[in-house]
Design a protein around this motif. Sequence first.
Motif, PDB file in Angstrom:
ATOM      1  N   SER A  84      -7.099   0.085  42.601  1.00 20.94           N
ATOM      2  CA  SER A  84      -6.170  -0.993  40.962  1.00 20.94           C
ATOM      3  C   SER A  84      -7.697  -1.450  40.490  1.00 20.94           C
ATOM      4  CB  SER A  84      -5.233  -1.948  41.490  1.00 20.94           C
ATOM      5  OG  SER A  84      -5.395  -2.800  42.632  1.00 20.94           O
ATOM      6  N   GLN A  85      -7.305  -2.011  39.344  1.00 24.83           N
ATOM      7  CA  GLN A  85      -8.391  -2.710  38.960  1.00 24.83           C
ATOM      8  C   GLN A  85      -7.267  -3.562  38.267  1.00 24.83           C
ATOM      9  OE1 GLN A  85     -12.019  -0.919  36.734  1.00 24.83           O
ATOM     10  NE2 GLN A  85     -10.949   0.879  37.154  1.00 24.83           N
ATOM     11  N   THR A  86      -7.701  -5.320  37.114  1.00 27.39           N
ATOM     12  CA  THR A  86      -7.062  -5.800  36.663  1.00 27.39           C
ATOM     13  C   THR A  86      -8.595  -6.714  35.852  1.00 27.39           C
ATOM     14  OG1 THR A  86      -5.731  -6.309  38.702  1.00 27.39           O
ATOM     15  CG2 THR A  86      -5.684  -7.962  36.145  1.00 27.39           C
ATOM     16  N   ALA A 103     -11.616  -5.450  40.685  1.00 25.45           N
ATOM     17  CA  ALA A 103     -11.510  -4.256  41.363  1.00 25.45           C
ATOM     18  C   ALA A 103     -11.099  -3.944  43.455  1.00 25.45           C
ATOM     19  CB  ALA A 103     -12.675  -2.993  41.334  1.00 25.45           C
ATOM     20  N   ASP A 104      -9.995  -3.639  43.411  1.00 23.94           N
ATOM     21  CA  ASP A 104      -9.715  -3.213  44.882  1.00 23.94           C
ATOM     22  C   ASP A 104      -9.587  -2.068  44.770  1.00 23.94           C
ATOM     23  OD1 ASP A 104      -8.852  -3.815  46.792  1.00 23.94           O
ATOM     24  OD2 ASP A 104      -6.978  -4.855  46.334  1.00 23.94           O
ATOM     25  N   ALA A 113     -14.966  -3.984  46.749  1.00 23.53           N
ATOM     26  CA  ALA A 113     -14.022  -5.218  46.344  1.00 23.53           C
ATOM     27  C   ALA A 113     -15.088  -5.671  45.244  1.00 23.53           C
ATOM     28  CB  ALA A 113     -13.693  -6.220  46.795  1.00 23.53           C
ATOM     29  N   VAL A 114     -14.551  -6.546  44.008  1.00 18.52           N
ATOM     30  CA  VAL A 114     -15.277  -6.519  43.100  1.00 18.52           C
ATOM     31  C   VAL A 114     -14.573  -8.074  42.325  1.00 18.52           C
ATOM     32  CG1 VAL A 114     -16.175  -7.071  40.410  1.00 18.52           C
ATOM     33  CG2 VAL A 114     -16.344  -4.477  42.158  1.00 18.52           C
ATOM     34  N   THR A 115     -15.227  -9.148  42.069  1.00 16.06           N
ATOM     35  CA  THR A 115     -14.295 -10.243  41.559  1.00 16.06           C
ATOM     36  C   THR A 115     -15.152 -11.246  41.125  1.00 16.06           C
ATOM     37  OG1 THR A 115     -12.738 -10.214  43.503  1.00 16.06           O
ATOM     38  CG2 THR A 115     -13.122 -12.289  42.272  1.00 16.06           C
ATOM     39  N   LEU A 116     -15.153 -11.051  39.390  1.00  7.66           N
ATOM     40  CA  LEU A 116     -15.897 -11.467  38.639  1.00  7.66           C
ATOM     41  C   LEU A 116     -15.158 -12.514  37.339  1.00  7.66           C
ATOM     42  CD1 LEU A 116     -18.100  -7.722  37.443  1.00  7.66           C
ATOM     43  CD2 LEU A 116     -18.736 -10.685  38.854  1.00  7.66           C
TER      44      LEU A 116
END
Length: 158
Positions: A84-86, A103-104, A113-116
């Motif tokens: 998933s991406q949000t 993004a997960d 995983a990405v968290t910005l």
Amino acid sequence: MSLRHTKWRAIAGALLWLAAANTVAASEQEAPAPFVAKFAIEGKGITAGYTTLELTRTAPNAYTYRSRNVARGIFRLVFPDAISQTSTFSIVNGEVQPSSYHADDGERDSDKAVTLRFDWQSGRVTGVAEKKPVDLALESGTQDSLSVQIELMRELAA
């Protein structure tokens, strides 16, 4: 054609279809029209999974755009969890301006995983990408992997 190429062809086709479907709405106003689109990911006649794209309006000028990929059947052995991406964003001065992105790949302890967070007032994008800290200058026009799709749809519609 590989499963990966099939997925991206489906997404590209969806973007063009959505851009055409939203042409009137986008040209009459700055706000993109909310939508939900679901696509089958197929290869050699076999449905390997589904991709769902969803744009929701959360406030008069704020939106959330989500992408969710779920494998089906035997492909769940390789991709057991949803990918998933949000992206959250606003329309500012006629342009898409992301606020956050996540993004997960569905795995609990993923290295991917990405968290910005996009702080336009301070001009910084901060967070974590693939377990590495992110702290970069935020330039005008910067997009994340999902918000760029909305900006592209808006530009094609214009």
